[in-house]
Design a protein around this motif. Sequence first.
Motif, PDB file in Angstrom:
ATOM      1  N   VAL A 171       0.862  -0.825   0.181  1.00  0.00           N
ATOM      2  CA  VAL A 171      -0.184   0.402  -0.134  1.00  0.00           C
ATOM      3  C   VAL A 171       0.647   0.809  -0.136  1.00  0.00           C
ATOM      4  O   VAL A 171       0.770   2.305  -0.916  1.00  0.00           O
ATOM      5  CB  VAL A 171      -1.225  -0.050   1.387  1.00  0.00           C
ATOM      6  N   LEU A 172       2.183   1.182   0.233  1.00  0.00           N
ATOM      7  CA  LEU A 172       2.919   2.547   0.377  1.00  0.00           C
ATOM      8  C   LEU A 172       3.376   2.669  -0.593  1.00  0.00           C
ATOM      9  O   LEU A 172       3.398   4.183  -1.167  1.00  0.00           O
ATOM     10  CB  LEU A 172       3.810   2.066   2.003  1.00  0.00           C
ATOM     11  N   GLU A 173       3.756   1.827  -1.293  1.00  0.00           N
ATOM     12  CA  GLU A 173       4.396   1.701  -2.609  1.00  0.00           C
ATOM     13  C   GLU A 173       3.298   2.145  -3.969  1.00  0.00           C
ATOM     14  O   GLU A 173       3.757   3.018  -4.045  1.00  0.00           O
ATOM     15  CB  GLU A 173       4.920   0.023  -2.583  1.00  0.00           C
ATOM     16  N   LEU A 174       1.736   2.182  -3.163  1.00  0.00           N
ATOM     17  CA  LEU A 174       1.291   2.796  -4.438  1.00  0.00           C
ATOM     18  C   LEU A 174       0.602   4.035  -3.729  1.00  0.00           C
ATOM     19  O   LEU A 174       0.248   4.242  -4.830  1.00  0.00           O
ATOM     20  CB  LEU A 174       0.084   1.599  -4.582  1.00  0.00           C
ATOM     21  N   SER A 175       1.178   4.231  -2.507  1.00  0.00           N
ATOM     22  CA  SER A 175       1.298   5.975  -2.491  1.00  0.00           C
ATOM     23  C   SER A 175       1.939   7.213  -2.697  1.00  0.00           C
ATOM     24  O   SER A 175       1.494   7.713  -2.927  1.00  0.00           O
ATOM     25  CB  SER A 175       0.916   5.797  -0.832  1.00  0.00           C
ATOM     26  N   MET A 194      -6.436   0.086  -3.605  1.00  0.00           N
ATOM     27  CA  MET A 194      -5.374   1.414  -3.958  1.00  0.00           C
ATOM     28  C   MET A 194      -4.582   1.273  -5.079  1.00  0.00           C
ATOM     29  O   MET A 194      -5.050   1.948  -5.341  1.00  0.00           O
ATOM     30  CB  MET A 194      -3.873   0.769  -2.589  1.00  0.00           C
ATOM     31  N   ALA A 195      -4.699  -0.315  -5.400  1.00  0.00           N
ATOM     32  CA  ALA A 195      -4.443  -0.045  -6.660  1.00  0.00           C
ATOM     33  C   ALA A 195      -5.396   0.358  -7.954  1.00  0.00           C
ATOM     34  O   ALA A 195      -4.941   1.240  -8.622  1.00  0.00           O
ATOM     35  CB  ALA A 195      -3.839  -1.332  -6.820  1.00  0.00           C
ATOM     36  N   LEU A 196      -6.548  -0.291  -7.827  1.00  0.00           N
ATOM     37  CA  LEU A 196      -7.326   0.506  -8.311  1.00  0.00           C
ATOM     38  C   LEU A 196      -7.397   1.651  -8.519  1.00  0.00           C
ATOM     39  O   LEU A 196      -7.986   2.122  -9.326  1.00  0.00           O
ATOM     40  CB  LEU A 196      -8.838  -0.554  -7.940  1.00  0.00           C
TER      41      LEU A 196
END
Length: 402
Positions: A171-175, A194-196
């Motif tokens: 989630v942090l990477e996707l943020s 988060m990816a969506l």
Amino acid sequence: MRGAWIDASAGVAGDMLLGALLDAGADPAAVRRQVVALLPDEVAIDVGTVQRAGLRATRATVRSTAEDHSHRSWSGIRESIVDADLAPVVRDSALRVFGLLADAEARVHGVPAGEVHFHEVGAWDSIADVVGTCAAVADLGLSTITAGPVALGSGRVRSAHGEIPVPVPAVLELSRGWQVSGSGDGELATPTGMALLRGLAASCTTMPPMTVAATGYGAGSRDTSGRPNVVRVVVGEPVDAPAGTDMTVLETNVDDMDPRLWPGVLAALLDRGAADAWLTPILMKKGRPAHTLHVLAAPELAGPLRAFVLRATSTLGVRETPVHRHALGRTWVPVPIDGAQIRIKLGTEGERIVHVAPEFDDVAALAAERGLPARRVLEAAVAAAESAGLRPGEPVPVRSER
């Protein structure tokens, strides 16, 4: 032309976003058809109404209908999506979302993206959430999507590898590049959710001007006291900005920053809601070459953007000037190109078209996906716009009602 804004201030998960879009009017049958095309005889989607902290919301639950499910890698999922009988727009969106998710997990675990094996990508329920959400977006006819800041949560959660902190690493990477907060207890944002959001939403912003057509509330599995555990979606017709708008310009001169950092700074400012951000080369005292950073933004965003500039650059101060911007109206019209769609941006004055230009991000994405020169896709988009009657001086197309 319809747009949507996603309110993820209570967190985001795949099932919550799917529920919100169904609640806003997406056809459950159309969504189920696309999911079954990819996962035949494996899942069913149950849709019902629930209460979350006193708010009515739609709960979308993906249920297994198979004895067992094969364990899938990202490379296997990609192949399945490409081969499945999906609508082109659903296929493209699903590939983009899963690609982001796989890249994030690959960075976290230190393996090539194609070899990623993990719950968030490999599980049948996550696959159904992603494809179902992309199908709901297509069914609602959403041409533009934006979203607000995301609450990620806090604490610790158990995973296949043991206990890990919240927000979880993927989630942090996707943020990266998005506004987030650690508010709330527990895991409020999942990697799939988060990816969506990152794959579907163009930017992080407050709710844009629109004529509201529908709202939708998608429920998570938990009913948390004092905080509705829901994702909210607002669907509507974009409203052109008024001819004159009060804006703020932030400026600063910088002579001691590695120039390779500037593209990331400009992109991050736009992601944070700036209307525009650009650099001007200048010559400072003692003949030093430098740049002036300019940021155009709504007055309410001046404070957060000013704080970001002070953190992200080596400057010691920022100038601030109120300005009044006069702008043409703008709207986007999708045109078909070989089974895909490219948005055509129209600058409008009254009921007439003034400027016509393909949205270059769409052009670049389609060119990369199909291995074509961007020039060829751009030429095809210009021709498609011409064939659709999108020319300067012509009437602005009437937006169809659903």
